[in-house]
Design an enzyme around this catalytic site. Structure first.
Site, short mmCIF file in Angstrom:
data_model
loop_
_atom_site.label_atom_id
_atom_site.label_comp_id
_atom_site.label_asym_id
_atom_site.label_seq_id
_atom_site.Cartn_x
_atom_site.Cartn_y
_atom_site.Cartn_z
N GLU A 39 15.75 -20.19 -25.08
CA GLU A 39 16.36 -20.86 -23.73
C GLU A 39 17.77 -20.12 -23.73
O GLU A 39 18.42 -19.85 -24.62
CB GLU A 39 16.44 -22.48 -24.16
N CYS B 38 12.40 -26.97 -30.16
CA CYS B 38 11.44 -26.00 -30.98
C CYS B 38 11.73 -26.23 -32.68
O CYS B 38 10.65 -26.72 -33.15
CB CYS B 38 11.72 -24.55 -30.43
N LYS C 166 10.96 -29.57 -34.20
CA LYS C 166 9.66 -30.09 -34.22
C LYS C 166 8.70 -29.32 -35.06
O LYS C 166 7.93 -29.66 -35.71
CB LYS C 166 9.46 -30.20 -32.62
C1 UGA Z 1 13.67 -20.72 -30.72
C2 UGA Z 1 13.29 -19.21 -31.17
O1 UGA Z 1 14.77 -18.63 -31.46
C3 UGA Z 1 12.53 -18.55 -30.21
O2 UGA Z 1 12.17 -17.44 -30.92
C4 UGA Z 1 11.51 -19.43 -29.92
O3 UGA Z 1 10.46 -18.83 -28.82
C5 UGA Z 1 11.70 -20.60 -29.30
O4 UGA Z 1 12.52 -21.49 -30.43
C6 UGA Z 1 10.56 -21.62 -28.95
O5 UGA Z 1 9.66 -22.02 -30.01
O6 UGA Z 1 10.45 -21.98 -27.81
P1 UGA Z 1 15.49 -21.71 -28.90
O7 UGA Z 1 15.17 -23.25 -29.56
O8 UGA Z 1 15.68 -21.66 -27.44
O9 UGA Z 1 14.67 -20.75 -29.43
O10 UGA Z 1 17.02 -21.48 -29.65
P2 UGA Z 1 17.80 -20.44 -30.80
O11 UGA Z 1 18.46 -19.45 -30.20
O12 UGA Z 1 16.64 -20.03 -31.82
O13 UGA Z 1 18.63 -21.57 -31.36
C7 UGA Z 1 18.47 -22.68 -31.83
C8 UGA Z 1 19.36 -23.75 -32.62
O14 UGA Z 1 19.77 -22.84 -33.74
C9 UGA Z 1 20.52 -23.87 -31.67
O15 UGA Z 1 20.96 -25.28 -31.86
C10 UGA Z 1 21.51 -23.19 -32.28
O16 UGA Z 1 23.00 -23.33 -31.95
C11 UGA Z 1 21.19 -23.04 -33.69
N1 UGA Z 1 21.76 -21.92 -34.46
C12 UGA Z 1 21.24 -20.53 -34.23
C13 UGA Z 1 22.39 -22.09 -35.56
O17 UGA Z 1 22.85 -23.10 -35.90
N2 UGA Z 1 22.85 -20.71 -36.11
C14 UGA Z 1 22.28 -19.71 -36.02
O18 UGA Z 1 22.85 -18.75 -36.65
C15 UGA Z 1 21.70 -19.44 -34.87
#
Ligand code: UGA
Length: 428
Positions: A150, A259, A262
């Protein structure tokens, strides 16, 4: 090709826009009329409205499954699979798509799972199609997970780092090859052609691994705090090893969104179900749910009592670039502060409307200055640029007490402390 997208959510609408951009004719169906109004996206996603507008001649919206499915060669199921609360995702909406296809398909059709599902979901869908569809038609199930994030969903979908599809036979594989042929002409990337269960597993294992990477660095951060190390430097040092990589090693209040929380639970549940418990995932989840509590603990250490204090959350979305607040750590922090008797203000550049739905007692603020004016503490929950761009004097000038808990490690501890901010971050 004529394609149908069932479910106009974050995945469905982006996928529809991108397929239309590739030249396919796309029918988008959702049971909620506002989601298929044809007036652009109902949620915030950079570049999506432009893409929908540019391809409007190839996009058709409906609430009627028959209209969407009847002439489609491929039907992509992009419906939600929300958590049931016991670790399992709710696959009822997905099952309903299989019933719709069985009822409305009037020629051979491939039903493709785009929604993230546990391995072997495809088998269940195939059973429905085998029993229910008109025996004269060829109806088959494939898996084609998306890996979009997202906030950068349009870019990720147009320029994927890989395309994965799992099919039961070469006929279905060739159908998906034709779907993606125009994309590969624009953007070359590896294509993994496999069986349905492996494709389903690739998606679940990828999300579980990324979530575990975040919890790993958060566990490291907790130790860094005790031994006087800096987790950012540790992550940089680790990240130079190409086998590890620097991405997803940012410590803080943890992951949220629709994502990771869950999918980690669902994967752990599947592992238990098949008799192969995956305890690392239980720990991944436990570390993550400790992170937001650590932010509240740091607040208490600085403020003593939270009752009667005014605390400003900087950011509410689960990450920057989106107005999605599902499973956002900010919502857990806000609720816990309200429960402690604090008065909670929230600033977010675009997710303001959602705040009251999540935490009724929290007050949304449109202006950063007003949100911080007279506050006793601020907690950085989302690393929006506008928040990361605040300087020490902003906190000192506007707040009653310049206490900052940086839940995303966006500021320099030295710089903040040198200028008088009572500053705490994670693992530094
Ligand atoms: C995630 C995956 O990155 C995608 O590849 C996948 O397609 C998607 O889920 C899905 O299953 O639909 P998303 O949930 O949009 O994507 O966001 P991310 O960028 O992965 O971040 C997820 C969470 O992790 C956020 O709350 C972010 O702040 C946190 N995060 C991310 C951290 O706390 N530390 C990090 O180093 C990276």
């Amino acid at each position: 090709m004529r394609l149908a997208i069932i479910g106009a959510g974050h995945v469905g609408l982006v996928t529809a826009a991108v397929f239309a951009e590739l030249g396919h004719e796309v029918r988008v169906m959702d049971s909620v009329p506002e989601r298929v109004s044809g007036d652009g996206a109902w949620f915030h996603e950079d570049g999506l409205d432009t893409l929908l507008e540019r391809n409007k001649e190839r996009l058709f919206y409906t609430t009627d499954p028959a209209e969407a499915i009847a002439d489609a060669e491929v039907v992509f199921a992009c419906v939600g699979t929300p958590p049931l609360g016991d670790g399992r995702p709710n696959l009822v909406y997905l099952e309903q798509v299989a019933w719709m296809v069985a009822e409305h398909a009037n020629h051979d059709v491939l039903l493709v799972e785009k929604s993230t599902v546990p391995a072997r979901t495809g088998e269940r869908l195939q059973q429905i199609l085998d029993y229910e569809a008109d025996g004269s038609l060829y109806v088959s199930v494939a898996s084609n997970p998306e890996f979009l994030r997202e906030g950068t969903a349009v870019y990720d979908t147009l320029s994927p780092d890989r395309i994965v599809y799992g099919t039961r036979n070469t006929r279905d594989r060739d159908t998906l090859r034709r779907v993606y042929e125009p994309m590969l002409k624009l953007h070359d990337c590896p294509v993994i052609e496999t069986d349905v269960a492996s494709s389903e597993m690739i998606k679940h294992a990828s999300n579980a691994f990324l979530a575990t990477k975040i919890s790993f660095i958060n566990a490291v951060a907790a130790i860094c705090e005790e031994v006087g190390a800096d987790v950012n430097v540790v992550a940089d040092g680790m990240g130079h090893d190409p086998r590890i990589g620097r991405q997803f090693l940012n410590a803080g209040i943890g992951y949220g969104g629709s994502c990771f929380p869950k999918d980690v639970d669902a994967f752990a549940h599947l592992a238990r179900e098949v008799g192969q418990p995956f305890h690392i995932l239980d720990e991944t989840r436990d570390v993550n749910s400790r992170q937001w509590k650590r932010a509240v603990h740091k607040l208490k250490q600085e403020l003593w009592h939270l009752e009667g204090k005014t605390i400003t959350l900087l950011g509410f979305a689960f990450k920057p670039g989106t107005d999605d607040v599902r499973e956002s750590p900010a919502a857990y922090i806000a609720q816990s502060l309200v429960d402690e008797g604090a008065s909670v203000r929230v600033f977010d550049p675009i997710a303001l409307d959602q705040i009251r739905n999540e935490v009724r007692q929290a007050d949304p603020f449109f202006s950063l200055t007003e949100a911080l004016d007279g506050a006793d503490a601020a907690v950085v929950c989302t690393d929006w640029d506008v928040i990361a761009g605040l300087a020490p004097h902003d906190f000192i000038e506007w707040m009653r007490q310049p206490v900052v808990i940086d839940g995303r490690n966006v500021y320099s501890p030295d710089h903040m402390r040198r200028h008088g901010v009572r500053y705490h971050s994670f693992g530094r």
